[in-house]
Design a protein around this motif. Structure first.
Motif, PDB file in Angstrom:
ATOM      1  N   SER A  44      -9.600  25.326  16.491  1.00  0.00           N
ATOM      2  CA  SER A  44     -10.309  25.447  15.217  1.00  0.00           C
ATOM      3  C   SER A  44     -10.459  26.920  14.860  1.00  0.00           C
ATOM      4  O   SER A  44     -10.550  27.782  15.746  1.00  0.00           O
ATOM      5  N   LYS A 104      -4.103  22.797   8.872  1.00  0.00           N
ATOM      6  CA  LYS A 104      -4.925  21.828   8.143  1.00  0.00           C
ATOM      7  C   LYS A 104      -6.159  22.497   7.547  1.00  0.00           C
ATOM      8  O   LYS A 104      -6.520  22.270   6.384  1.00  0.00           O
ATOM      9  N   GLN A 105      -6.822  23.352   8.336  1.00  0.00           N
ATOM     10  CA  GLN A 105      -8.044  24.003   7.856  1.00  0.00           C
ATOM     11  C   GLN A 105      -7.760  25.019   6.757  1.00  0.00           C
ATOM     12  O   GLN A 105      -8.469  25.077   5.755  1.00  0.00           O
ATOM     13  N   SER A 107      -5.395  25.074   4.671  1.00  0.00           N
ATOM     14  CA  SER A 107      -4.935  24.417   3.445  1.00  0.00           C
ATOM     15  C   SER A 107      -6.100  24.049   2.519  1.00  0.00           C
ATOM     16  O   SER A 107      -5.902  23.777   1.331  1.00  0.00           O
ATOM     17  N   LYS A 108      -7.326  24.039   3.057  1.00  0.00           N
ATOM     18  CA  LYS A 108      -8.506  23.742   2.225  1.00  0.00           C
ATOM     19  C   LYS A 108      -8.881  24.928   1.339  1.00  0.00           C
ATOM     20  O   LYS A 108      -9.558  24.763   0.331  1.00  0.00           O
ATOM     21  N   PHE A 109      -8.459  26.127   1.733  1.00  0.00           N
ATOM     22  CA  PHE A 109      -8.921  27.328   1.031  1.00  0.00           C
ATOM     23  C   PHE A 109      -7.901  27.909   0.050  1.00  0.00           C
ATOM     24  O   PHE A 109      -8.259  28.675  -0.835  1.00  0.00           O
ATOM     25  N   ASP A 111      -4.191  27.467  -2.473  1.00  0.00           N
ATOM     26  CA  ASP A 111      -3.345  26.573  -3.246  1.00  0.00           C
ATOM     27  C   ASP A 111      -1.888  26.807  -2.828  1.00  0.00           C
ATOM     28  O   ASP A 111      -1.317  27.858  -3.102  1.00  0.00           O
ATOM     29  N   ASP A 240     -14.470  23.594  12.161  1.00  0.00           N
ATOM     30  CA  ASP A 240     -14.244  22.167  12.413  1.00  0.00           C
ATOM     31  C   ASP A 240     -15.601  21.460  12.516  1.00  0.00           C
ATOM     32  O   ASP A 240     -16.404  21.788  13.390  1.00  0.00           O
ATOM     33  N   LYS A 300     -20.736  24.864   1.370  1.00  0.00           N
ATOM     34  CA  LYS A 300     -19.968  24.194   0.305  1.00  0.00           C
ATOM     35  C   LYS A 300     -18.498  24.613   0.360  1.00  0.00           C
ATOM     36  O   LYS A 300     -17.594  23.779   0.219  1.00  0.00           O
ATOM     37  N   VAL A 302     -16.798  25.670   2.968  1.00  0.00           N
ATOM     38  CA  VAL A 302     -16.143  25.221   4.196  1.00  0.00           C
ATOM     39  C   VAL A 302     -16.102  23.700   4.304  1.00  0.00           C
ATOM     40  O   VAL A 302     -15.085  23.123   4.690  1.00  0.00           O
ATOM     41  N   HIS A 303     -17.201  23.027   3.956  1.00  0.00           N
ATOM     42  CA  HIS A 303     -17.305  21.582   4.201  1.00  0.00           C
ATOM     43  C   HIS A 303     -17.397  20.737   2.930  1.00  0.00           C
ATOM     44  O   HIS A 303     -17.437  19.509   3.028  1.00  0.00           O
ATOM     45  N   GLY A 304     -17.451  21.373   1.772  1.00  0.00           N
ATOM     46  CA  GLY A 304     -17.535  20.618   0.523  1.00  0.00           C
ATOM     47  C   GLY A 304     -18.968  20.452   0.048  1.00  0.00           C
ATOM     48  O   GLY A 304     -19.925  20.560   0.828  1.00  0.00           O
TER      49      GLY A 304
END
Length: 408
Positions: A44, A104-105, A107-109, A111, A240, A300, A302-304
């Motif tokens: 992670s 995977k991680q 890719s959240k931050f 585009d 994570d 928000k 990091v985890h939404g």
């Protein structure tokens, strides 16, 4: 449009640059491809990596193209930077697994659609290098005398530096050359501890390809006392949610020192700087409002938003500012296990609130544990079924850590 260099400078990111005026001009006139490397040494990313992710987000918002380099090859060697001993060797299987987790991680931050960002793994070119041709093309450009003056090597000379690790700087420099040739990558960014490695890549490109290349380092995430942020008694603060729950993540930022609030708001959120300065200037009890905003905004990102709201509600419930909430961390334990009671020391270790019975004993003796608000100092204390109210008991560790146990 505001130059991203000015944005990063105002927010306190930039520590060192190879060519400040040229870099600012370049970032202001064209879309620049740049890269940051992440060696997958764990499964992670942690808070220190998140600062690098925020940097890439600022750059991408300004129209520049990030390359996320996963160090599947360099992780086979291990970066000696900041280490007093050689890193533990990892198997190729572990490195591959960790690399997938990083992808995977990250890719959240960013585009990654339509080539707006690229993700590559340096194992693709490093693992198949031929040793002698590599030495002849790349190795000849590195002075051993100069390398030994680099901070990452100098600090290791007394304890010993393996030849394996000595190759790390050359490999990272070669990464930059490879990305420059394949993607026209012109800049390498990284934490300030990477300055020597980044300089190596910039100079290699300028020597071999006679092309301009640039490097820029960013502040490390430290407290006002100079200590690295993102560490707690129980270990690192991970991105994570399985390793650090969104609630614990939120609580970490909610409890930062008053002196660190403005810096964290500036570096780890996208709030406008006038708002950051306003919140950072609050004093006394009012600074807690700024801490709540900091914790919410970072959680928000990091985890939404949903998890950030749940963590915020859970924190407020603990301090009597909100309705009872299910968002406080909890562990369900079969009622039968409490038929004859469980020793408090064993329970703390079972819940992973302490890493061992000896740590649990010390914590209890020092008055660091409370059950439903009552401090327990007896190391032989037994937690029984009748201690539970509505099948729930709240454990408080220290001043900031709360954990519910629920009977099922």
């Amino acid at each position: 449009m505001t130059n991203v260099f000015d944005v990063l400078k105002e927010r306190g990111f930039i520590e060192q640059t190879t060519h400040e005026d040229e870099i600012r001009e370049l970032l202001g006139k064209e879309s620049v491809t740049f890269y940051i490397g992440f060696d997958p040494t764990a499964d992670s990313l942690h808070v220190g990596h998140f600062l690098q992710a925020i940097t890439m987000m600022h750059m991408q918002k300004a129209g520049h193209r990030p390359i996320v380099l996963i160090g599947g090859g360099t992780a086979m060697v291990g970066d000696p930077t900041g280490k007093t001993d050689m890193r533990k060797m990892m198997t190729p299987e572990t490195i591959k697994h960790n690399a997938e987790c990083f992808k995977k991680q990250l890719s959240k931050f960013l585009d990654f659609s339509e080539g707006k960002a690229i993700m590559v793994n340096n194992a693709d070119w490093l693992m198949n290098l031929e040793y002698i041709p590599f030495l002849r093309e790349v190795g000849k450009h590195f002075s051993v005398n100069r390398m030994l003056t680099a901070e990452c090597f100098k600090s290791r000379m007394e304890k010993g530096l393996s030849f394996l690790e000595f190759n790390y700087m050359i490999m990272q420099s070669y990464d930059f050359l490879e990305l420059h040739r394949k993607y026209n990558c012109k800049m390498q960014l990284g934490g300030n501890d990477q300055w020597s490695n980044i300089l190596g890549g910039v100079e290699l490109i300028r020597r071999i390809d006679s092309s301009p290349a640039y490097g820029m380092t960013f502040t490390l995430l430290t407290t006002s006392e100079g200590k690295k942020m993102g560490k707690t008694e129980s270990g690192a603060i991970w991105l994570d949610p399985e390793k650090t729950s969104p609630y614990d993540f939120y609580q970490y930022w909610r409890n930062v020192d008053d002196a660190d609030v403005e810096k964290c708001l500036s570096l780890l959120t996208f709030l406008p700087m006038d708002e950051v300065k306003k919140l950072g200037s609050l004093e006394g009890a009012a600074i807690n409002k700024a801490k709540e905003i900091l914790a919410y905004e970072v959680t928000k990102l990091v985890h939404g938003e949903k998890e950030a709201k749940k963590a915020q509600e859970g924190a407020k419930a603990l301090f009597g500012k909100g309705p009872a909430s299910e968002n406080i961390p909890a562990t369900e334990i079969p009622r039968s296990e409490f038929a004859e009671g469980i020793g408090l020391m064993a329970l703390l270790t079972k819940l992973k609130l302490t890493s061992s019975n000896s740590e649990a004993r010390r914590l209890i003796q020092q008055g660091g544990i409370a059950l439903d608000g009552k401090k327990i100092t007896d190391i032989k204390h037994i937690v029984k079924e009748e201690d539970f109210k509505d099948d729930t008991i709240m454990i408080k560790k220290g001043k900031k850590v709360y954990h519910q146990v629920k009977l099922v």
